[in-house]
Design a protein around this motif. Structure first.
Motif, PDB file in Angstrom:
ATOM      1  N   SER A   1      -3.735   1.478  -3.388  1.00  0.00           N
ATOM      2  CA  SER A   1      -2.700   2.513  -3.293  1.00  0.00           C
ATOM      3  C   SER A   1      -3.119   3.759  -4.063  1.00  0.00           C
ATOM      4  CB  SER A   1      -1.371   1.996  -3.851  1.00  0.00           C
ATOM      5  OG  SER A   1      -0.858   0.959  -3.063  1.00  0.00           O
ATOM      6  N   THR A   2      -2.772   4.916  -3.511  1.00  0.00           N
ATOM      7  CA  THR A   2      -3.108   6.187  -4.153  1.00  0.00           C
ATOM      8  C   THR A   2      -1.893   6.847  -4.801  1.00  0.00           C
ATOM      9  OG1 THR A   2      -2.797   7.344  -2.037  1.00  0.00           O
ATOM     10  CG2 THR A   2      -5.022   6.595  -2.568  1.00  0.00           C
ATOM     11  N   ASP A   3      -0.743   6.186  -4.718  1.00  0.00           N
ATOM     12  CA  ASP A   3       0.463   6.721  -5.352  1.00  0.00           C
ATOM     13  C   ASP A   3       0.730   5.933  -6.643  1.00  0.00           C
ATOM     14  OD1 ASP A   3       1.334   4.294  -4.449  1.00  0.00           O
ATOM     15  OD2 ASP A   3       2.926   5.061  -3.157  1.00  0.00           O
TER      16      ASP A   3
ATOM     17  N   THR B   1       2.306   3.108  -6.991  1.00  0.00           N
ATOM     18  CA  THR B   1       2.523   1.668  -6.788  1.00  0.00           C
ATOM     19  C   THR B   1       1.788   0.816  -7.826  1.00  0.00           C
ATOM     20  OG1 THR B   1       2.880   1.985  -4.406  1.00  0.00           O
ATOM     21  CG2 THR B   1       2.336  -0.234  -5.139  1.00  0.00           C
TER      22      THR B   1
ATOM     23  N   GLU C   1       5.454   3.156  -3.400  1.00  0.00           N
ATOM     24  CA  GLU C   1       6.128   3.476  -4.658  1.00  0.00           C
ATOM     25  C   GLU C   1       7.632   3.669  -4.484  1.00  0.00           C
ATOM     26  OE1 GLU C   1       4.503   7.062  -6.295  1.00  0.00           O
ATOM     27  OE2 GLU C   1       5.567   8.379  -4.895  1.00  0.00           O
TER      28      GLU C   1
ATOM     29  N   TYR D   1       0.859  -1.196   0.000  1.00  0.00           N
ATOM     30  CA  TYR D   1       0.000   0.000   0.000  1.00  0.00           C
ATOM     31  C   TYR D   1       0.890   1.240   0.000  1.00  0.00           C
ATOM     32  CZ  TYR D   1      -3.129   3.718   1.511  1.00  0.00           C
ATOM     33  OH  TYR D   1      -3.818   4.904   1.591  1.00  0.00           O
ATOM     34  N   ASN D   2       0.788   2.021  -1.044  1.00  0.00           N
ATOM     35  CA  ASN D   2       1.558   3.267  -1.163  1.00  0.00           C
ATOM     36  C   ASN D   2       3.055   3.050  -0.924  1.00  0.00           C
ATOM     37  OD1 ASN D   2      -0.746   4.629  -1.806  1.00  0.00           O
ATOM     38  ND2 ASN D   2      -0.866   5.824   0.081  1.00  0.00           N
TER      39      ASN D   2
END
Length: 341
Positions: A61-63, A65, A33, A30-31
């Motif tokens: 994930s919000t980045d 990844t 990256e 999760y996130n």
């Protein structure tokens, strides 16, 4: 390969057109990256005589990844199999990501674990561990030393996998007493020995209870090669809650209580000792350090130090409810004494 990985007959011939998978690598991310490439490259670097798969659960994930994962998945479609969650599952369940999303689809005889912010440092890691378990069917799992990494720098000593005065073969009691710290990135275990009681998914600290349950099927071997790295950073799951507080202590009591009941109190004595140790770490030391900072010049410090330094009350702990009752009585005593001053 070294002498420790030779002469093992491991068949990877296809069965009914399907490749035989020896190891399922289970990864939750999760996130990550900034870290995930190192983890993925560590998987790909493995020099093995068998097939393996990499099962990844990306927890919404919000980045970048997911972009990184898709690139690897497209390049190595036979190895990487990724679930891209649309909604964060950890915030919903708080634990059990691998058992919920990776274990059920795994095809391997063995499971290996490595989170997306940790990574493997030795290309012979999997081969050494598989070779050992193939030669020693009485063992449930195999682990090894793990180095801690902070700000890109390795710690001098290995916090995980060090053998001090004990053995490199760990029993259930050894694991309860935490005689050797094992990091999840070092663990390889037999799929057939996986035990999943109903209460398993409700517990935080799943890595700990997983090792305890596996040890009921056989001992755990600790290889003395350092073959993985545990990354310490502010966004890591292990740092997402304070490791020294009442909540952590009560969670560990829940874990041990469930295991105690599951094993019909066979390990009641070492579990009692383990709970005492957890109390020292997560209550006594926490309270002393916090109180020293806030009230070092206050007379109340002398009383509170006595209150939290006395571990005799833990001798009677047999259940989670007993823990709650004892903590309540202690807190009640503290506040009633303070009000009478």
């Amino acid at each position: 390969m070294g002498s420790d990985v030779k002469n093992i007959n491991i068949s990877s011939e296809p069965i009914n057109g399907e490749p035989v998978i020896m190891v399922s690598i289970c990864c939750v991310t999760y996130n990550h990256e900034a870290y995930i490439k190192e983890a993925l490259d560590g998987f790909l670097s493995q020099k093995v005589e068998f097939n393996y798969e990499v099962l990844i659960n990306d927890d919404a994930s919000t980045d970048k990844t997911p972009e990184i994962l898709k690139a690897y998945e497209q390049k190595y479609p036979d190895i990487f199999k990724v679930i891209y969650q649309r909604e964060n599952q950890y915030s919903k369940y708080k634990s059990g990501m691998n058992p919920r999303f990776n274990y059920p689809r795994a095809k391997g005889k063995y499971f290996a674990i490595c989170d997306g912010d940790d990574y493997w440092t030795d290309p012979l890691k999997l081969q050494r561990q598989v070779s050992f378990l193939e030669r020693n069917p009485q063992f449930a799992a195999c682990s090894h030393k793990t180095q801690q990494v902070s700000d890109g720098n390795f710690e001098d000593d290995h916090r995980f996998g060090n053998i001090y005065n004990g053995s490199d073969v760990l029993t259930t009691e050894d694991l309860i007493l935490n005689k050797v710290r094992i990091h999840s990135s070092s663990l390889l275990f037999r799929k057939e020995f996986l035990i999943e009681p109903e209460w398993l998914y409700k517990i935080k600290g799943l890595d700990i209870i997983l090792r305890l349950l596996l040890s009921l099927k056989g001992p755990v071997k600790v290889l003395q090669e350092s073959m993985s790295a545990y990354r310490l950073h502010v966004d890591g799951v292990s740092n997402s809650f304070n490791h020294q507080n009442y909540g952590k202590f009560l969670n560990m009591c829940t874990l041990y209580t469930n295991f105690n009941e599951y094993t019909k109190y066979k390990y009641a004595e070492p579990i009692k000792e383990a709970i005492k140790k957890e109390a020292k770490i997560h209550i006594v030391d926490y309270e002393i350090n916090k109180f020293k900072e806030q009230f070092i010049k206050n007379k109340e410090y002398e009383y509170k130090y006595k209150y939290i330094d006395d571990l005799n009350y833990l001798d009677g702990i047999t259940s989670f409810n007993a823990v709650l009752k004892l903590l309540f009585l202690k807190l009640k005593r503290k506040f009633s004494t303070k009000s009478n001053d």
